[in-house]
Structure formats: structure tokens, C-alpha cells
Design a protein around this motif. Structure first.
Motif, mmCIF file in Angstrom:
data_model
loop_
_atom_site.group_PDB
_atom_site.id
_atom_site.type_symbol
_atom_site.label_atom_id
_atom_site.label_comp_id
_atom_site.label_asym_id
_atom_site.label_seq_id
_atom_site.Cartn_x
_atom_site.Cartn_y
_atom_site.Cartn_z
ATOM 1 N N UNK A 144 0.844 -1.197 0.000
ATOM 2 C CA UNK A 144 0.000 0.000 0.000
ATOM 3 C C UNK A 144 0.879 1.246 0.000
ATOM 4 N N UNK A 145 1.921 1.200 0.836
ATOM 5 C CA UNK A 145 2.855 2.325 0.899
ATOM 6 C C UNK A 145 3.465 2.581 -0.478
ATOM 7 N N UNK A 146 3.925 1.495 -1.117
ATOM 8 C CA UNK A 146 4.548 1.638 -2.431
ATOM 9 C C UNK A 146 3.599 2.260 -3.436
ATOM 10 N N UNK A 147 2.359 1.785 -3.412
ATOM 11 C CA UNK A 147 1.364 2.317 -4.334
ATOM 12 C C UNK A 147 1.141 3.802 -4.075
ATOM 13 N N UNK A 148 0.986 4.168 -2.802
ATOM 14 C CA UNK A 148 0.653 5.558 -2.486
ATOM 15 C C UNK A 148 1.844 6.475 -2.707
ATOM 16 N N UNK A 149 3.037 6.038 -2.283
ATOM 17 C CA UNK A 149 4.187 6.944 -2.304
ATOM 18 C C UNK A 149 4.947 6.866 -3.629
ATOM 19 N N UNK A 163 5.254 9.877 -6.190
ATOM 20 C CA UNK A 163 6.504 10.154 -6.898
ATOM 21 C C UNK A 163 6.380 9.920 -8.390
ATOM 22 N N UNK A 164 5.302 9.260 -8.813
ATOM 23 C CA UNK A 164 5.073 9.087 -10.238
ATOM 24 C C UNK A 164 5.985 8.096 -10.926
ATOM 25 N N UNK A 165 6.546 7.154 -10.175
ATOM 26 C CA UNK A 165 7.375 6.121 -10.809
ATOM 27 C C UNK A 165 6.468 5.169 -11.579
ATOM 28 N N UNK A 166 7.005 4.538 -12.631
ATOM 29 C CA UNK A 166 6.149 3.705 -13.476
ATOM 30 C C UNK A 166 5.604 2.469 -12.752
ATOM 31 N N UNK A 167 4.308 2.249 -12.968
ATOM 32 C CA UNK A 167 3.665 1.080 -12.371
ATOM 33 C C UNK A 167 4.260 -0.208 -12.932
ATOM 34 N N UNK A 168 4.150 -1.289 -12.187
ATOM 35 C CA UNK A 168 4.629 -2.619 -12.585
ATOM 36 C C UNK A 168 6.131 -2.682 -12.809
ATOM 37 N N UNK A 169 6.859 -1.610 -12.551
ATOM 38 C CA UNK A 169 8.280 -1.646 -12.887
ATOM 39 C C UNK A 169 9.092 -2.320 -11.790
ATOM 40 N N UNK A 170 10.249 -2.873 -12.185
ATOM 41 C CA UNK A 170 11.124 -3.521 -11.207
ATOM 42 C C UNK A 170 11.610 -2.513 -10.191
ATOM 43 N N UNK A 225 4.108 5.039 5.832
ATOM 44 C CA UNK A 225 2.961 4.145 5.947
ATOM 45 C C UNK A 225 1.788 4.885 6.590
ATOM 46 N N UNK A 226 2.076 5.500 7.732
ATOM 47 C CA UNK A 226 0.993 6.136 8.474
ATOM 48 C C UNK A 226 0.390 7.272 7.652
ATOM 49 N N UNK A 227 1.253 8.120 7.070
ATOM 50 C CA UNK A 227 0.726 9.265 6.314
ATOM 51 C C UNK A 227 -0.086 8.807 5.118
ATOM 52 N N UNK A 228 0.461 7.865 4.343
ATOM 53 C CA UNK A 228 -0.282 7.485 3.146
ATOM 54 C C UNK A 228 -1.597 6.816 3.535
#
Lengths: 453, 484, 273
Positions: free
Chosen positions: A286-291, A296-303, B213-216
Motif C-alpha cells: 500500500x505504501x509503495x502504491x501511495x508513495x 513520486x510518479x514512478x512507473x507502475x509494474x516496474x522492477x 505508511x501512516x501518512x499514506x
């Protein structure tokens, strides 16, 4: 004093009847029976866990080992010019306008003609049925071959292409004639022909290199689905994880073990690390998806995103392991270095760190192994999507869509065709093979450099 | 000037600085390294730090600041009301970026010159780009094109300014390092201070992660709760997301499934794990232990997705065909039992190795005392060792429980997706983690409540597991102190 | 007055013992103990008497504790330990296959170097042995046994008001006397003590020594000690061990005043140790 001397034998309670040591009394027998049962429970518990483990490995291996063998058909194809290069000038761009459908028809006709010329007699077998025994992937394969070498047009070449997944399944015992009657993708006549083709050596089963190198394939073509993209993606992510976690983990551990003053702030960091180690990995997804993706706009599905998420997942474990190995270096070493006038920093980097390195590497490899098997966070950053092309070489490849070994296991397992179950189990075998290697390296490192102070 | 060139220039400056400062310091000491305050290399490293670190900081700040500045700048192109809505704003900004990127690619491919690009009109931009094989989704409005052109300019000048500033800062750093490099300068202390700073920053990543984690979770879940009432989520008895919207998101069925599956898992894992640990620590000979303990730990090393596959292919059908169907309890392979049993097995090594440590921490003197009184091993374990180890074991069980609650792949593949509340363990139910995966891997727009609910679920999961772990850690820590 | 009575009692029993010789409690013949490859006890012969305090003395690593642990088969818990020879308790071989060590240990109790009360209440600590050996028929019975054991452990007066508080909360000396009470609660015939005072301060040591002196009226007490003064204070018989050999065994007074073996003399006079 008087009280004590009068005590023995005065009260009957607690006085044991004298009896021989050689006789085991009833109570002791009962107690020994309890003891035996208790011990048995332990053995049963271990037996249950280990037999479930064995059963799991057995079923997965027996389902998956066949993924490493694949049926393919060899036959001659005449590459007719009017179909493949209508313009006749061998210009690749113009030839590319002929789609795989055109190649597919050509291959089917050629194969049917070849089979008929061999004189097999199977009742009710039509040319269309014979053509359908080829994999849908065959056309693309031949098309690539022709586009790579346009001079082939007009000649007759021997091709070896994949057989249809059902034919492959029949040879591996997954498909039988009763099922073929109900299955619209395969007919019993095709199976009869299969037997004959095998006898003639036209249809052969060989080691399936394609399983390791090809990209994933659509639902219709299980026979051509491979782990190429997944292995590359996993390898890229491991590189990123290694490059990021090792320096960060070592730096953080050195600070916390050697320099950090004891105050509320370092306490906060410590509590944080131990809690992060226990946060479910999906939360990191979830963190990766949100941040990483949305912010940050990094490409989805990327390594790259996958590697960053996995870095965060395994950083706490690496820090814990690294701190343990730094702590295992005895204080006497530090005292000795400080005693000859080294600074604290020199002591740590010249003496403590080299001595702790084997332990740190072992911990890192084990954490990498965990990261390699991690699935849930990768699903959330889009790595479950179908990726049909290999990512290019690093660093560009880090930004391109890829998938990962464990995600591929999940992806194939959720498809309906049983042929994908074989692929999924096969992918598990590959995954376990890599894990085995990593663990073996860790064990060897530990054995070789283990130091007892 | 591209970024890699900038890095290259900075790297060259750093190398020059290293050699120069090292030589200068040596020269100031008359070539005699003994007269220096620090070893010669420290002067070199000081130069490297001074050349690289400030310019890297400048680059990072610039990279963060530029998008914010651009967004501010582009606002001028649109009427005041157009950007108020958040989703509208993302859409428009996305358009601007796409058009700008398209034009830039066209120029770099040589499909048009830079001047031509500047002169593009809203009418022909789509056609021109399509000719260069750059598809645009929709027609481009004048505002968007103007914004995109400005965006291009800012990016181009931004890249130039960034490179110039970074190199300038780098050079200044180099000059400073050179100017201070003499025999009395405390280069080692300076370098060590910087190193310490780097170490501190590295150790703060853990805090940053937690903060992230918490913020997002909190911000996205906050957005969800502006669209969907908090109490309806927390106490809702129905989970029914719909594609068209108007969905119902009740947490209770998911929580029920999660806890039910974890309960089954714990019922499997606790006895198996504890008896395994007891046998290994109290009964097994060193030889048996050296074989069995790693074998049990293999279970922990196998990825959960493999267990998920096992649940899907073997355990689920087995339970369905041999228990659920004969007893008339349902005919679903995916069930609470399937997922619970498999998670239970997965947790056995976790509980057993924690319990093993804890049991071994009970002093041998305790056992001797009990054996000396004529107790059998099992009596010793049950009446002396286990009570002494109990707090630690409770902690281990809580940790295992938190792992079971957070487990994702096994439930995704083995528990099903139906959000039902039932007592029948052979029925398919679903968990918080399954729904997080489900809602976030769908095709719905990111701003819809159907997607955002995953963050509310995530925060629920995070809070539950964190609470369990903190309690467990406190118990275990207290227990450890008792014997240290 | 008390001293005089004690002396008289001692004298009487000594005379008694020398006359009949029937109250030998434990006999050891040709005992060999190996830990893996190291030979810890070499060919040991000894007779331990009833109602006597026997002290094992000798330098560290001489095998005295090892031999003590052979007497109730505590060495069984160490996998690499092997005991050969013959040890008889009341003329029954305790290493016979038919003997259950659990029953043996009920007869031969043990008190350890460091006080090791269980993390339970004082009451449960003492009741533990009687419970597992089924010595009490009722709660009242058990209360009785516990009280009697605590009185014999000379700690009853200090703990009678807080029987339910944890045993680990007592002071070191109290803990050790609790452990002694715990050991006597199972009504053993022999009480083995492995340096019972080494972890205690002098006052607690004095209390425990006094207790040992009282215990010999009911039990055969074998005590391993590092302190020669302690051996001289509490024991009637003394055995001197050196490098796994039993060098000399005899009346305590004789060992300390007139040792026959030169090694004993060296040790007593402080030249080896």
C-alpha cells in the motif's frame, strides 16, 4: 530444637512406605505412562508438520515437473512468396503487414499436407483438426524467423514448433479421450493422430528451455507461457534490493550499535524497527502504491518500484541481523583498537565491520531470499499485470514493466485452464531452486567464516 | 546538459579535489605525512565530501521543488474554477504533461524542429504528433497547449539551471576544500562527522518508512471517509462494492473472516508449534535436533504463495471431497478451514523457534531442581518450565496471531472472496487482506471509494497487527529481563 | 549446654556406628565415570553412613560434584556421561535396569549450589515434590507436609504468613532453606547437597550449617564443599578427592588433624587447591 527432634515419624502424612527400588509402584507406572504420552505428542507434532511439508513439496513437484518438458512438432514448411511477401521485394516493413493469421493458415496447411503425405489413417480426422494441433504461438515464431531472414521466402524449411497445450497435456497424462469428447479444444481423433506422430518421431517431447526464457502467454496458449520476464524482473528487483539494503542496513546498524546515545530518539528508532519487521508485507505494498507510484510518479509494474518496496520490506530484518553480528564482535577488539589511538570511526570501519561482515552477508542473503518469495506487496504495485515483452537491460529495464517469480505463480494459479496449474507448479520449482541456492550460499558463508569468540 | 553529464562532471571534480587537497596538505607539511593532523587521504576524502554532498543536496531540493513550481506556474493558464476539483486537476495536469512529453519526443526523433514545435497550434498538434507516431488521447485545447509549451520551456531551462547550479556548488565546495587543506586542518574529524551524519540519516529510514505508511494510509483513508461515513464502515454488516458506485463497505464481515481464519490457524499452530519446541528442546538428542530443527524451519523459508498454491490445489479439494461434502457442510474448496489449516502449518516454525528460544532461556537450575525432587521430564516441563516460560510463549503466540491476520497470499488463494458471516468453517469467507488486494488490483479509478476503501482496510490491518505486536514485545521484553 | 548434649550424642552415635556397622546407607564399589573421553572418576570405593553428615572436599574439578550427582543419577540428564561400577542404596543397585530414577530421586533428595526456587509460591515450591509423588491424600495432608517440611527447613517462622507469595522473592539464604525444605518434603532417606552455601553470605551460611547439623538426625547427608572450615564444622566423615580419585576417607577429626595421605595434608595445609 525439641520441635524438630520430635518431628520424624510423628505425623503419618507424607511418610512413604519403605519399598524396594526394584519394584516400580503403581503411581510411578502411571507417571511413566503420562511421560510416554507427552513425549509421543511431541513426535506426533513434528511428524504432522514435516509430513504436510513433504506432501506439499511432493504435490507441487509432481504437478510441476512436467512443465520442464514440452511437446513440439517438426515438419517442413514451404514459405510461399505470394502469401508472405505479396509485394515481392523482401522489404521487411512491407512484409510485417502480413499478420500472424496469415502465417498461421500457411503453417496449418503445410502441416496437414505433411501429415496426409505420411499416410496416417485416422477416421474422422479433418485437415482443420490437424492444423489445430499446432500451438497458436507457432505462427509468431515462424513469422519472426522469416522477418529476421527474408531470404527464406520461397524456400522450404524444416520448422520445429510447439504443439497445442491439449496435445502436450495428453502426452503428459493430463488429457484423456473421455475428456476430449467433452472438450471443444481437442478431439479424440487428434489424440489418435498424436500417438501415431509420436511413433514417427514427428511429435517429440524435449526439455523445455522456453519455460525459462519466454514471456508469459495468453489464456489460449499455455504451452508457450514461460518465466523469462518473471526471472528477469525478480533478478532486477534483487539487484535493487541488494544495492539499497546492504549500505543502508549496515549504516543504520553501525549507528545504532556503536554511536547512538541512549535517549528517547534512538529508543524510538529501535521500537520502530522491531515493529516494522512485524508489519504485514501487504501494508508495504500500500505504501509503495501511495508513495512511489501515485506521489513520486514512478512507473507502475516496474522492477524499480518493486525493488524499492521489497527494500523497505526487508530492511528491518537486515538491520536486526546486522546488529546481531556487530554485537557479536567482542568489546576487547574495540578496546584494543581504541587503545592504540584509533578514532571510534576507524575502530568500527577497520576492525568491527570486517569481523562482522560474514554475519552481515549471511543475514542479507537470507533477507534477500525472503524478498524473492514476497508476493503480496508486488500485487498492489501492479506487477500482476500481463507482461508480454522482456524488459530491456538495466538501468533502462528497471523502469519497464516486469513481473516476478512468485507473482507469476499466483497469476498462473488463478487461471482456469489446468495447463496453467502445471506452469504454476513449475514456477514454484524454479522459485524454490533459487531459494535453495541462496540459502546454501548463506549456510556455506556461515560455516566457513563462523567465529567463536 | 543531461543528468548523467552533470554527475560525470561532479565526479571528475571530486577526483581532482581528492588529489589536489591531498597533495596540498602534504606540501604544507613539507612532504612529511607525520606532521599532518590527519592521514593524507583524509584531506582527499574531505575534498570529495565537500564537492559531492552539497551539490547532491542542491539537486535533490531542485528535483522536489521543480514540479511544485511548475504546477503553480501552469495554474495561470486555466480559469480560476477549473482546477478546484482534485480529480479534475490531476486530469488536466496529466494532459499537459502528456502533450509536452509528446512534443519533446517528436523533436528528439527529428519529426519536427524545435522552432516548428514552438509554433504548433492547437488545431494541428494532434495530427502532427500522430504523424510522428505519438498518439494523443483527445483533442488538445488552446489552454493545454499553451501550458504544455510553457511546461516544456520550464523543463528545458530547469534542466539547464539545475546543471549549472549543481556544478557551481560543486566547484565552490572544491575551492573551499582546497583553501582549508593545510597541515593543521582536522580533516579526519570533519570526514568522520559527515560519516556519522550519513549513518544517522540511514538509521532514520525506518522512521521515514513508518511515517510514510501512516501518512499514506491516513490521508487516503481520510479521503475515503469524506465519501463514505466512518461508522457505516466500522460497524457495517454488509460488504458489497459495485462498479457503478453506490457500494456498501461494511468492515464486520471481513473482520469476522479474518479473525475466524486466524483462530483456526492458531488452533493448528499452537499445539503443533509448542509440542515441537518442547520435544526439540527437552527430549531430542543433539543429533535428532540438528536434523529436525532445520527441517521444520524449511517451512518458514518457503514463500507463502507456495502455501497458497498448496491450499488451492491440494488442501481445499481434499477438505471439500472428504469432509465438507460427506458431512453436508458445503461444497467449496476455498474455505476458512483450508486457509486456516495452511496458515497454521506456516506458523508452526515461527511459534516453535520462538518457544524453543524461550524454553531454553529457562535456567537449567530450574530443571535440575525439579529432576532432583524425582520429577519426570514431562512433569518438569508442564509444572516448572512452561509456567516459567509462559509470558514469553504468550508473546510468541500473539506475534504468530498478528502474522496470521496479516497473511495475504494463502487467504487470497485458499479462503475465497465472498464476504459472508457464517459459523460454518467449511464455507468460503474473506479477509481484510484479500479485499485490499481485490480493491487495489481492479480497474476502478484511483479516486473512487471502491479503491480508497483499501486504505481504510489497510489502516485497520496496520492498527490490529501493530497493537498485537507491541503487546507481544512488551511481554517478551519483560520476560527476558526476568532471567538476565 | 546444647553443645554438650550434641557432643554426647555424637559420641554415642560414633560408638554405635563402629560397633554394629549395619547402618551403611550407600556403598560404592569400583565406580568409574566418563564424560565423553575424559575420565572424571577413577575406581572409587566408599561407604556412606546413615544419620551422618559426610563431606566431600577437594580442589575444583576433582570429581566430587560428579560423584555426588551419581548418587541420585542426576548425571542421567547429561547425554555424554557414562557411569560404570556399582552404587548400592540399602544394598540395591541404583544403576540396575529395573530402577526408575524418578523413584530413586524421591529417596535421594538434592540441594543445589545456587538456590533455585521454582517461579511459584512458597507453598507450591514445597508441595511440588509431595504432589508428583502422590504423598498427600488430601489438602489438609498436604498442608501438614508443607508445614512440617518448612519447619525442618528452619524457615517456617519466616514465611508462615506469606505462603502464597513467590519463592523467588525471598533472600538468598531463605531461598536456600526453602530449597532444603522442598527437598525434605518428599521424605528422602539421603540428602545430597552440592556446595549449598557457596552463593550465600556468612550469616545465611551459618543458618544453613546449623540446619544441616539438625538434618542428620533424620537423614544421611552428603555435602560437597569448597570450604574446609565448613567441612570441619558440619561433618562427621570426610572424603578427600583429588584428580578423580578418592584419596582419603575417614573421621573428619582424623582427616583434619592427622591425614594419612601426603596429598590430603598438602590440601589441608593449603598447598594445593
Amino acid at each position: 530444637m525439641t520441635d524438630l527432634s520430635s518431628a520424624p515419624g510423628a505425623t503419618p502424612a507424607g511418610v512413604r512406605k519403605p519399598h524396594s527400588l526394584y519394584e516400580v509402584d503403581a503411581l510411578t507406572k502411571r507417571r511413566n505412562a503420562t511421560e510416554f504420552r507427552f513425549r509421543l505428542y511431541g513426535i506426533i507434532a513434528i511428524a504432522i508438520s514435516l509430513s504436510v511439508l513433504a506432501l506439499m513439496l511432493f504435490t507441487i513437484f509432481s504437478d510441476g515437473i512436467s512443465a520442464f518438458r514440452q511437446a513440439s512438432l517438426s515438419f517442413p514448411v514451404t514459405l510461399t512468396e505470394e502469401k508472405l511477401d505479396p509485394a515481392g521485394n523482401r522489404n521487411r516493413e512491407e512484409m510485417a503487414k502480413v499478420t500472424t493469421i496469415g502465417y498461421s493458415n500457411l503453417l496449418k496447411e503445410n502441416f496437414a499436407a505433411y501429415v496426409n503425405s505420411q499416410g496416417f489413417e485416422v477416421e474422422g480426422l479433418t485437415d482443420a483438426m490437424i492444423g489445430d494441433m499446432l500451438s497458436r504461438d507457432a505462427a509468431a515464431q515462424v513469422r519472426n524467423q522469416v522477418l529476421a531472414d527474408p531470404e527464406l521466402i520461397g524456400t522450404t524449411i524444416d520448422v520445429t514448433v510447439l504443439a497445442n497445450g491439449r496435445i502436450d497435456g495428453y502426452l503428459k497424462g493430463r488429457v484423456n479421450r473421455e475428456e476430449a469428447l467433452r472438450d471443444k479444444n481437442v478431439t479424440p481423433e487428434q489424440l489418435d493422430l498424436t500417438d501415431k506422430l509420436v511413433d514417427q518421431g514427428i511429435l517429440t517431447v524435449a526439455f523445455n528451455w522456453g519455460f525459462m526464457t519466454r514471456p508469459d502467454a495468453s489464456d489460449q496458449r499455455p504451452e508457450s507461457a514461460g518465466l523469462g520476464v518473471a526471472i528477469l524482473g525478480s533478478a532486477y528487483m534483487m539487484m535493487i534490493v541488494l544495492v539499497l539494503t546492504l549500505p543502508i542496513g549496515v549504516a543504520a546498524s553501525i549507528y545504532l550499535e556503536e554511536f547512538a546515545p541512549k535517549n528517547w530518539f534512538t529508543d524510538l528508532i529501535e521500537v520502530n524497527i522491531s515493529n516494522l519487521a512485524a508489519v504485514p508485507s501487504i501494508v508495504f505494498g500500500i505504501l509503495g502504491l501511495a508513495v512511489f507510484i501515485n506521489f513520486a510518479g514512478l512507473p507502475q509494474s516496474s522492477s524499480l518500484v518493486g525493488g524499492l518496496v521489497l527494500t523497505l520490506v526487508c530492511l528491518p530484518t537486515i538491520i536486526i541481523a546486522t546488529r546481531a553480528s556487530i554485537r557479536a564482535v567482542p568489546p576487547s577488539i574495540r578496546d584494543a583498537a581504541l587503545g592504540v589511538g584509533a578514532s571510534k570511526m576507524q575502530t568500527v570501519f577497520h576492525h568491527v565491520l570486517p569481523l562482522a561482515m560474514p554475519g552481515i552477508l549471511t543475514g542479507t542473503i537470507l533477507a534477500l531470499a525472503t524478498a524473492l518469495g514476497e508476493t503480496a506487496p508486488l500485487l498492489l504495485i501492479g506487477m500482476v499485470a500481463f507482461v508480454g515483452t522482456h524488459p530491456s537491460a538495466p538501468i533502462q529495464g528497471f523502469f519497464e514493466p516486469a513481473t516476478a517469480l512468485p507473482v507469476q505463480v499466483y497469476g498462473w494459479a488463478s487461471r482456469s485452464d489446468p495447463a496453467f496449474l502445471e506452469r504454476s507448479s513449475g514456477a514454484v520449482i524454479v522459485l524454490l531452486f533459487f531459494l535453495l541456492i541462496m540459502n546454501a550460499i548463506a549456510i556455506i558463508l556461515r560455516r566457513r567464516f563462523e567465529r567463536r569468540w | 546538459m543531461s543528468m548523467s553529464m552533470v554527475y560525470l562532471v561532479i565526479a571528475v571534480l571530486a577526483v581532482v579535489g581528492f588529489l589536489l587537497c591531498r597533495a596540498r596538505a602534504l606540501a604544507s607539511a613539507g612532504g612529511e605525512a607525520r606532521n599532518l593532523h590527519s592521514l593524507p587521504n583524509y584531506y582527499g576524502w574531505h575534498a570529495v565530501v565537500m564537492t559531492v554532498l552539497p551539490s547532491l543536496l542542491v539537486l535533490i531540493v531542485w528535483l522536489i521543488a521543480q514540479p511544485i513550481y511548475i504546477e503553480r506556474q501552469l495554474e495561470n493558464y486555466f480559469p480560476p474554477g477549473a482546477l478546484e476539483d482534485d480529480s479534475q486537476r490531476t486530469l488536466i495536469m496529466g494532459d499537459v504533461r502528456r502533450v509536452a512529453a509528446g512534443i519533446e519526443t517528436a523533436v528528439s526523433r527529428g519529426a519536427m524542429t524545435s522552432d516548428e514545435a514552438d509554433a504548433l497550434s492547437p488545431e494541428d498538434v494532434r495530427a502532427r504528433l500522430a504523424a510522428a507516431r505519438i498518439p494523443l488521447g483527445s483533442e488538445v485545447s488552446g489552454q493545454v497547449l499553451d501550458a504544455a509549451q510553457d511546461y516544456r520551456q520550464i523543463v528545458i531551462w530547469g534542466a539547464f539551471g539545475r546543471a549549472a547550479l549543481a556544478i557551481l556548488v560543486s566547484a565552490l565546495g572544491l575551492l573551499y576544500a582546497v583553501s582549508v587543506s593545510n597541515k593543521d586542518f582536522r580533516a579526519r574529524n570533519r570526514v568522520e562527522q559527515v560519516t556519522l551524519g550519513v549513518l544517522i540519516v540511514a538509521s532514520m529510514i525506518a522512521i521515514l518508512t513508518t511515517l510514510g505508511i501512516v501518512l499514506s494510509l491516513v490521508t487516503e483513508a481520510g479521503r475515503f471517509f469524506t465519501m463514505y461515513p466512518f461508522t457505516d464502515f466500522l460497524f457495517g454488516l454488509k460488504w458489497d462494492p459495485k462498479f457503478q458506485g453506490n457500494s456498501t463497505f461494511g468492515l464486520i464481515p471481513l473482520l469476522w473472516g479474518t479473525l475466524y481464519i486466524s483462530l483456526v490457524a492458531m488452533i493448528v499452530a499452537i499445539p503443533l508449534g509448542l509440542f515441537t519446541a518442547i520435544y526439540l528442546s527437552e527430549y531430542a538428542s543433539p543429533r535428532v535436533r540438528s536434523v529436525v530443527k532445520p527441517a521444520i524451519e524449511v517451512i518458514a523459508g518457503i514463500p507463502t504463495v507456495v502455501f497458497g498454491l498448496f491450499a488451492l490445489v491440494t488442501v481445499g479439494p481434499f477438505l471439500r471431497d472428504f469432509i465438507a461434502q460427506p458431512l453436508g457442510l458445503g461444497n467449496s474448496g476455498a474455505s476458512v478451514m483450508t486457509a486456516g489449516i495452511v496458515i497454521g502449518i506456516l506458523n508452526v516454525p515461527f511459534i516453535s523457534s520462538l518457544a524453543d528460544d524461550i524454553i531454553n532461556a529457562v535456567p537449567q537450575a530450574m530443571r535440575d531442581g525439579s529432576y532432583g525432587l524425582g520429577a519426570t521430564p514431562s512433569e518438569t516441563i508442564r509444572q516448572v518450565v512452561l509456567p516459567a516460560a509462559l509470558p514469553g510463549i504468550v508473546g510468541a503466540v500473539l506475534m504468530a496471531g498478528s502474522r496470521a491476520i496479516g497473511e495475504t497470499m494463502i487467504v487470497t488463494m485458499g479462503a475465497g472472496a465472498a464476504a459472508t458471516m457464517s459459523l460454518n468453517p467449511f464455507e468460503a469467507m474473506t479477509t481484510i487482506t484479500v479485499k485490499i488486494v481485490g480493491q487495489l488490483t481492479g480497474d476502478t479509478a484511483f479516486d473512487s471509494p471502491e479503491t480508497l476503501v483499501a486504505f481504510a482496510l489497510g489502516i485497520t490491518l496496520f492498527v490490529i497487527t501493530l497493537a498485537l505486536n507491541i503487546v507481544a514485545l512488551l511481554i517478551v521484553r519483560k520476560y527476558r529481563e526476568q532471567y538476565e | 549446654m546444647v553443645n554438650k548434649v550434641n557432643n554426647m550424642l555424637d559420641d554415642a552415635r560414633l560408638k554405635d556406628r563402629t560397633m554394629t556397622g549395619t547402618d551403611i546407607k550407600i556403598t560404592a564399589r569400583n565406580v568409574q565415570v566418563h564424560y565423553g573421553t575424559s575420565h572424571a572418576i577413577k575406581d572409587l570405593n566408599v561407604d556412606i553412613l546413615n544419620n551422618t553428615v559426610t563431606a566431600f572436599i577437594g580442589p575444583s574439578g576433582c570429581g566430587k560434584s560428579t560423584f555426588l550427582r551419581c548418587l541420585n543419577r542426576m548425571n542421567d540428564t547429561i547425554a555424554s556421561c557414562r557411569v560404570d561400577g556399582e552404587i548400592k542404596l540399602d544394598s540395591e543397585d541404583i544403576y540396575d535396569k529395573k530402577v526408575d530414577p524418578v523413584q530413586l530421586r524421591a529417596k535421594v533428595g538434592m540441594v543445589f549450589q545456587k538456590p533455585n526456587p521454582f517461579p511459584k509460591s512458597i507453598y507450591d515450591n514445597v508441595a511440588y515434590g509431595p504432589r508428583i509423588h502422590g504423598l498427600a491424600r488430601s489438602k489438609a495432608d498436604l498442608d501438614d507436609i508443607v508445614e512440617k517440611a518448612l519447619r525442618r527447613g528452619a524457615i517456617w517462622d519466616e514465611v508462615k504468613d506469606r505462603l502464597q507469595s513467590p519463592g523467588t522473592g525471598l533472600s538468598g539464604g531463605q531461598q536456600q532453606r526453602l530449597c532444603i525444605a522442598r527437598a525434605v518434603a518428599t521424605e528422602p532417606e539421603v540428602l545430597l547437597m552440592d556446595e549449598p552455601c557457596s552463593a550465600l553470605d556468612p550469616i545465611a551460611t551459618a543458618q544453613v550449617e546449623e540446619l544441616i547439623d539438625e538434618l542428620k538426625q533424620n537423614y544421611s547427608v552428603v555435602i560437597v564443599t569448597h570450604s574446609m572450615q565448613q567441612a570441619a564444622r558440619v561433618s562427621q566423615k570426610t572424603a578427600f578427592f583429588h584428580l578423580g580419585n578418592l584419596v582419603e576417607y575417614g573421621e573428619t577429626g582424623q582427616i583434619f588433624t592427622n591425614p594419612k595421605d601426603p596429598r590430603t595434608e598438602s590440601y589441608i595445609s593449603g598447598r594445593i587447591g
